[in-house]
Design a protein around this motif. Structure first.
Motif, PDB file in Angstrom:
ATOM      1  N   GLY A 131       0.381  -1.478  -0.064  1.00 52.99           N
ATOM      2  CA  GLY A 131       0.182   0.098   0.289  1.00 52.99           C
ATOM      3  C   GLY A 131       1.462   0.927  -0.198  1.00 52.99           C
ATOM      4  O   GLY A 131       1.730   0.876   0.700  1.00 52.99           O
ATOM      5  N   ALA A 133       0.388   5.512   0.894  1.00 47.50           N
ATOM      6  CA  ALA A 133      -0.417   6.567   1.948  1.00 47.50           C
ATOM      7  C   ALA A 133       0.911   7.838   0.884  1.00 47.50           C
ATOM      8  O   ALA A 133       2.263   7.677   0.981  1.00 47.50           O
ATOM      9  N   GLU A 146       5.203  11.008   0.552  1.00 49.27           N
ATOM     10  CA  GLU A 146       3.927   9.612   0.647  1.00 49.27           C
ATOM     11  C   GLU A 146       5.279   8.456   1.122  1.00 49.27           C
ATOM     12  O   GLU A 146       6.182   8.715   1.202  1.00 49.27           O
ATOM     13  N   ALA A 153      -2.873  -0.232   7.335  1.00 53.06           N
ATOM     14  CA  ALA A 153      -2.846   1.285   7.792  1.00 53.06           C
ATOM     15  C   ALA A 153      -4.246   1.648   8.356  1.00 53.06           C
ATOM     16  O   ALA A 153      -4.969   1.297   8.312  1.00 53.06           O
ATOM     17  N   ILE A 217      -7.803  -0.460   6.771  1.00 52.30           N
ATOM     18  CA  ILE A 217      -7.051  -0.319   5.488  1.00 52.30           C
ATOM     19  C   ILE A 217      -6.140  -1.715   5.785  1.00 52.30           C
ATOM     20  O   ILE A 217      -4.618  -1.143   6.569  1.00 52.30           O
ATOM     21  N   ASN A 219      -3.830  -4.819   3.548  1.00 48.86           N
ATOM     22  CA  ASN A 219      -3.312  -5.651   2.676  1.00 48.86           C
ATOM     23  C   ASN A 219      -2.835  -6.680   2.572  1.00 48.86           C
ATOM     24  O   ASN A 219      -2.770  -7.348   1.659  1.00 48.86           O
ATOM     25  N   LEU A 243      -5.889  -2.916  -1.750  1.00 49.50           N
ATOM     26  CA  LEU A 243      -6.493  -2.980  -0.621  1.00 49.50           C
ATOM     27  C   LEU A 243      -8.051  -3.455  -0.313  1.00 49.50           C
ATOM     28  O   LEU A 243      -9.348  -2.983  -0.932  1.00 49.50           O
ATOM     29  N   THR A 287      -9.351   7.832  -1.604  1.00 51.41           N
ATOM     30  CA  THR A 287      -9.107   8.254  -0.307  1.00 51.41           C
ATOM     31  C   THR A 287     -10.067   8.901   0.397  1.00 51.41           C
ATOM     32  O   THR A 287     -11.340   9.213   0.444  1.00 51.41           O
ATOM     33  N   MET A 298       0.486   3.841   9.839  1.00 49.99           N
ATOM     34  CA  MET A 298       1.170   2.462   8.772  1.00 49.99           C
ATOM     35  C   MET A 298       1.591   1.783   9.446  1.00 49.99           C
ATOM     36  O   MET A 298       2.691   1.986  10.192  1.00 49.99           O
ATOM     37  N   PHE A 311      -4.881   7.127  -0.871  1.00 51.31           N
ATOM     38  CA  PHE A 311      -4.195   5.508  -1.116  1.00 51.31           C
ATOM     39  C   PHE A 311      -4.121   4.420  -2.078  1.00 51.31           C
ATOM     40  O   PHE A 311      -4.963   4.705  -2.904  1.00 51.31           O
ATOM     41  N   THR A 312      -2.864   4.264  -2.400  1.00 51.52           N
ATOM     42  CA  THR A 312      -2.964   3.466  -4.222  1.00 51.52           C
ATOM     43  C   THR A 312      -2.612   1.869  -3.377  1.00 51.52           C
ATOM     44  O   THR A 312      -1.617   1.432  -2.742  1.00 51.52           O
TER      45      THR A 312
END
Length: 322
Positions: A131, A133, A146, A153, A217, A219, A243, A287, A298, A311-312
């Motif tokens: 992940g 952020a 980032e 997270a 969140i 992963n 995620l 987001t 995190m 978040f990606t």
């Protein structure tokens, strides 16, 4: 094989003698440089150095989830490239070691070292998702750097609990599961937004999810451990997907009792559920916005207050030895 061993001397479940034994065992199988961390962020700097050196095949993190997180952020300073960057191996030395255990490694440092040496001899690797952020564009947090995370997270309640735990540890308290549970109770009693959530989740192509009090969140699964008991906040989360999110709209006393019991009895097939629970799977981009600044964590590290976080989920981001 050339390897860099990053050793956290404050790792809670390994002694200096144990670390020396592990270092000698690893050095017998590879050309090893062992470096002991001396300050917060040192493991990140060492990971970055290994990524930039071009002649390091493997970075071994000996420590807890915080040490692993720092090493990963150093390795991926210029972005993920599993084929070019050094691989990562983990020897668990913290109090919980979620990332290592989620990979299927033993929770004992000596046993994990033996498993690592077997994996190296058999060339066993796995490329996992991570992940990412960052500050949300167009918000006051836009300039926040980032940061990668390996297993979880959170914005809001769980991050507040972690902040409380870190305060207690700075006062000399040991990191134990009892300490975490006490801080959960104290945070619940003092939580100002437990009945009216301030968090909104926005994602492309879907209606916003509003009024969340808690947002976790994931992963991977499990989310964490209580002793040897795994806790599944998002049972479908995995290192092969993006995620997952568990959001709760209410933390009243009945709701906490219900969702707390569901977490404690959760399984790989069944996590928290109910009319105030929101579960989302395999999100690549979303987001979280809050009406008030909330704590962000995190991989179990408290990172201060945020109002907006993007978040990606990045698939196949890191090569690990398993």
């Amino acid at each position: 094989m050339r390897a860099l061993l990053v050793v956290n001397p404050a790792a809670t479940t390994t002694s200096a003698r144990t670390r020396d034994v592990l270092i000698h065992a690893l050095a017998s199988e590879m050309k090893l440089e062992a470096v002991t961390t001396e300050y917060r962020g040192h493991a990140r700097d060492l990971g970055r150095r290994a990524a930039e050196a071009g002649n390091i095949d493997l970075v071994v993190a000996l420590g807890g989830d915080g040490t692993v997180n720092e090493v990963v952020n150093g390795l991926l300073h210029e972005g993920p490239d599993p084929e070019r960057l050094p691989g990562l191996a983990v020897v668990p030395g913290g109090s919980t070691n979620v990332f290592a255990r989620a990979l299927g490694l033993p929770n004992d440092a000596v046993e994990a070292t033996g498993a690592l040496l077997d994996a190296l001899r058999e060339r066993r690797t796995r490329t996992v998702s991570l992940g990412l952020a960052s500050g949300a564009p167009g918000t006051e947090d836009e300039a926040v750097p980032e940061r990668w995370f390996t297993f979880c997270a959170g914005l809001g309640f769980d991050a507040s609990v972690i902040g409380r735990v870190e305060q207690q540890r700075e006062r000399g308290k040991r990191s134990t599961h009892a300490l975490y549970l006490r801080q959960v109770v104290r945070q619940f009693l003092g939580e100002p937004n437990r009945r009216h959530g301030t968090i909104t989740l926005e994602r492309p192509g879907a209606e916003p999810v509003e009024d969340l009090v808690l947002s976790i969140i994931c992963n991977t699964s499990p989310w964490t451990y209580l002793g040897n008991r795994p806790v599944y906040a998002s049972p479908e989360a995995s290192f092969e997907t993006a995620l997952d999110v568990l959001g709760l709209r209410r933390l009243s006393t009945p709701a906490v009792a219900r969702y707390g019991a569901q977490l404690l009895t959760s399984t790989p097939e069944r996590g928290p559920r109910g009319k105030h629970a929101v579960s989302l799977h395999d999100l690549t981009d979303f987001t979280l916005h809050s009406k008030v600044p909330l704590p962000l964590q995190m991989d179990g590290d408290h990172l201060g207050l945020r109002t907006s976080v993007k978040f990606t989920g990045v698939r196949r981001a890191l090569r690990v030895i398993v």
